[in-house]
Design an enzyme around this catalytic site. Structure first.
Site, PDB file in Angstrom:
ATOM      1  N   ASN A 151      -6.011   7.977  14.755  1.00  0.00           N
ATOM      2  CA  ASN A 151      -7.231   8.005  15.564  1.00  0.00           C
ATOM      3  C   ASN A 151      -7.730   9.429  15.791  1.00  0.00           C
ATOM      4  O   ASN A 151      -8.928   9.641  16.016  1.00  0.00           O
ATOM      5  CB  ASN A 151      -6.986   7.293  16.894  1.00  0.00           C
ATOM      6  CG  ASN A 151      -6.994   5.785  16.717  1.00  0.00           C
ATOM      7  OD1 ASN A 151      -7.026   5.280  15.587  1.00  0.00           O
ATOM      8  ND2 ASN A 151      -6.966   5.064  17.816  1.00  0.00           N
ATOM      9  N   GLU A 152      -6.818  10.421  15.741  1.00  0.00           N
ATOM     10  CA  GLU A 152      -7.273  11.806  15.876  1.00  0.00           C
ATOM     11  C   GLU A 152      -8.193  12.164  14.699  1.00  0.00           C
ATOM     12  O   GLU A 152      -9.238  12.801  14.881  1.00  0.00           O
ATOM     13  CB  GLU A 152      -6.064  12.759  15.904  1.00  0.00           C
ATOM     14  CG  GLU A 152      -5.277  12.738  17.198  1.00  0.00           C
ATOM     15  CD  GLU A 152      -4.355  11.530  17.301  1.00  0.00           C
ATOM     16  OE1 GLU A 152      -4.239  10.767  16.317  1.00  0.00           O
ATOM     17  OE2 GLU A 152      -3.750  11.339  18.374  1.00  0.00           O
TER      18      GLU A 152
ATOM     19  N   GLN B  67       0.863  -1.187   0.000  1.00  0.00           N
ATOM     20  CA  GLN B  67       0.000   0.000   0.000  1.00  0.00           C
ATOM     21  C   GLN B  67       0.898   1.236   0.000  1.00  0.00           C
ATOM     22  O   GLN B  67       1.699   1.423   0.914  1.00  0.00           O
ATOM     23  CB  GLN B  67      -0.897   0.004   1.230  1.00  0.00           C
ATOM     24  CG  GLN B  67      -1.879   1.161   1.246  1.00  0.00           C
ATOM     25  CD  GLN B  67      -2.703   1.195   2.523  1.00  0.00           C
ATOM     26  OE1 GLN B  67      -2.297   0.610   3.516  1.00  0.00           O
ATOM     27  NE2 GLN B  67      -3.838   1.857   2.491  1.00  0.00           N
TER      28      GLN B  67
ATOM     29  N   SER C 240       0.741   6.945   2.108  1.00  0.00           N
ATOM     30  CA  SER C 240       1.299   8.050   2.891  1.00  0.00           C
ATOM     31  C   SER C 240       2.485   8.696   2.193  1.00  0.00           C
ATOM     32  O   SER C 240       3.241   8.037   1.473  1.00  0.00           O
ATOM     33  CB  SER C 240       1.733   7.541   4.271  1.00  0.00           C
ATOM     34  OG  SER C 240       0.635   7.072   5.001  1.00  0.00           O
TER      35      SER C 240
ATOM     36  N   SER D  44       3.399  -0.215   3.603  1.00  0.00           N
ATOM     37  CA  SER D  44       3.355  -1.560   4.177  1.00  0.00           C
ATOM     38  C   SER D  44       3.739  -2.607   3.143  1.00  0.00           C
ATOM     39  O   SER D  44       3.275  -2.567   2.009  1.00  0.00           O
ATOM     40  CB  SER D  44       1.944  -1.876   4.692  1.00  0.00           C
ATOM     41  OG  SER D  44       1.449  -0.816   5.454  1.00  0.00           O
TER      42      SER D  44
ATOM     43  N   GLU E 171     -10.685  -0.600   4.785  1.00  0.00           N
ATOM     44  CA  GLU E 171      -9.562  -0.749   5.689  1.00  0.00           C
ATOM     45  C   GLU E 171      -9.982  -0.522   7.135  1.00  0.00           C
ATOM     46  O   GLU E 171      -9.606  -1.266   8.029  1.00  0.00           O
ATOM     47  CB  GLU E 171      -8.462   0.236   5.301  1.00  0.00           C
ATOM     48  CG  GLU E 171      -7.207   0.105   6.144  1.00  0.00           C
ATOM     49  CD  GLU E 171      -6.113   1.034   5.666  1.00  0.00           C
ATOM     50  OE1 GLU E 171      -6.448   2.102   5.134  1.00  0.00           O
ATOM     51  OE2 GLU E 171      -4.939   0.689   5.824  1.00  0.00           O
TER      52      GLU E 171
END
Length: 381
Positions: free
Chosen positions: A362-363, A125, A128, A160, A244
């Protein structure tokens, strides 16, 4: 939903359990974050594929069993309960494949999916970038129009599986000066061995290269490897992200098996009273996640979309995983401080630490929950 399994689902569970009992390696494979382990896990993918267990929910024509999502969940529970190896093809099977089913062409599905199912081609993947992680729309890597295709340039990071994988998928800016940053993006697949690609592994806390940086210097990609319409990459990418964060990245089977291992570890330590509540929380948490996922799967099966609720899933399992692994390491006492702690807990803990960061921090997920599920005003970013 009806929590009773049907006779067909119970039969499917029994068949999966029997196959796994006969085929799961007696000894754990080497870490898939090493060259040796990656090769061993690729061979395991081939073995799974031989009896069409590698992609149970895919259509038969692509190597699957045409199982619905509830039978997929059943298989995942049996898979982890059997202690089967981690899936080196996870990125392709859980992220790229659903994207191709939703947005790809018949030619792309026929060309890409069979080799993915067999483990012949393992996918990384590549989303980013150094300044575009969770805020994917701010990415800078470009796709420039060329004769018969596109030229990719830029840098991807935290990719990844990229250290050992064969191909990658990602989003690139194909139009400049658009009114909004998420416009003018294109979703492409590319070869990690193509001229112009440099792969630089990134060591994890334990030194194993679970990720890599990708440097792209005018890498040619044919039009046939564009997924969806050029310029519509954001819409395609959000489909991938939903998969995902929602059902596919961390199935309940993984946590049910981990919680059961933790319970046995606690019992082997003499069932200390001081740890009882934390172990019980871990077991209850795994069961709660299982039931929540069953509810989502039932909605999915009924034709509903998961949508922003997938962010709830992502926040829960990523934080739950860390608490579970920490409990195990503390139960182990001084042995838990070792890099090779008994039972593989140290490696699992190292991996769990990344959970709140990858697949959208998570933010960001909490912002989505606040705005889209709770109707709160947008925060400052």
């Amino acid at each position: 939903m009806d929590l009773e399994f049907t006779a067909e689902q119970r039969e499917f569970r029994a068949e999966a359990r029997a196959w796994l009992a006969d085929h799961v390696p007696a000894r754990p494979l080497p870490s898939l974050e090493t060259a040796e382990g990656f090769a061993a896990h690729r061979a395991w993918e081939r073995e799974l594929h031989t009896d069409r267990w590698s992609v149970v929910s895919w259509p038969v024509e692509f190597g699957g069993r045409g199982a619905d999502i509830l039978r997929w969940l059943v298989f995942e529970e049996e898979y982890y309960a059997a202690g089967a190896p981690g899936r080196v093809s996870q990125n392709g099977i859980n992220l790229l494949a659903p994207t191709l089913f939703d947005h790809g062409t018949d030619e792309q599905r026929a060309r890409v999916l069979p080799s993915m199912a067999s483990g012949e081609v393992v996918w990384a993947q590549a989303w980013s970038e150094p300044e575009a992680g969770s805020d994917l729309a701010s990415l800078r890597s470009t796709a420039e129009r060329a004769d018969g295709g596109w030229l990719l340039s830029g840098q991807k990071t935290w990719s990844s599986r990229a250290a050992f994988a064969d191909r990658a998928f990602g989003v690139f800016r194909s139009e400049q000066g658009t009114a909004k940053p998420h416009q003018g993006l294109t979703y492409l697949m590319f070869d990690l061995c193509a001229p112009g690609v440099t792969v630089r592994p990134i060591g994890r806390l334990d030194g194993k290269p679970a990720f890599a940086e990708l440097f792209l210097d005018r890498v040619f990609v044919p039009d046939a490897d564009v997924i969806g319409e050029p310029g519509q990459g954001w819409r395609v990418a959000m489909s991938t992200a939903g998969n995902e964060r929602g059902l596919t990245l961390r199935s309940p089977g993984r946590f049910l098996a981990a919680a059961e291992r933790l319970r046995r570890l606690w019992e082997s330590a003499g069932s200390p009273e001081t740890w009882r509540d934390r172990v019980a929380d871990a077991v209850a948490g795994a069961r709660a996640y299982q039931l929540f996922t069953y509810a989502n799967a039932s909605r999915f099966a009924a034709g509903e979309a998961i949508g922003a609720e997938s962010s709830l899933n992502k926040v829960f399992w990523s934080e739950y995983d860390i608490r579970l692994q920490e409990t195990a390491l503390e139960l182990l006492g001084p042995e838990g401080e070792l890099a090779e702690a008994p039972g593989g807990w140290a490696e699992d803990y190292t991996f769990a630490l990344a959970g709140p960061i990858y697949a959208g921090t998570n933010e960001i997920q909490r912002d989505i929950i606040a705005e889209r599920l709770l109707g709160l005003p947008k925060g400052r970013r």
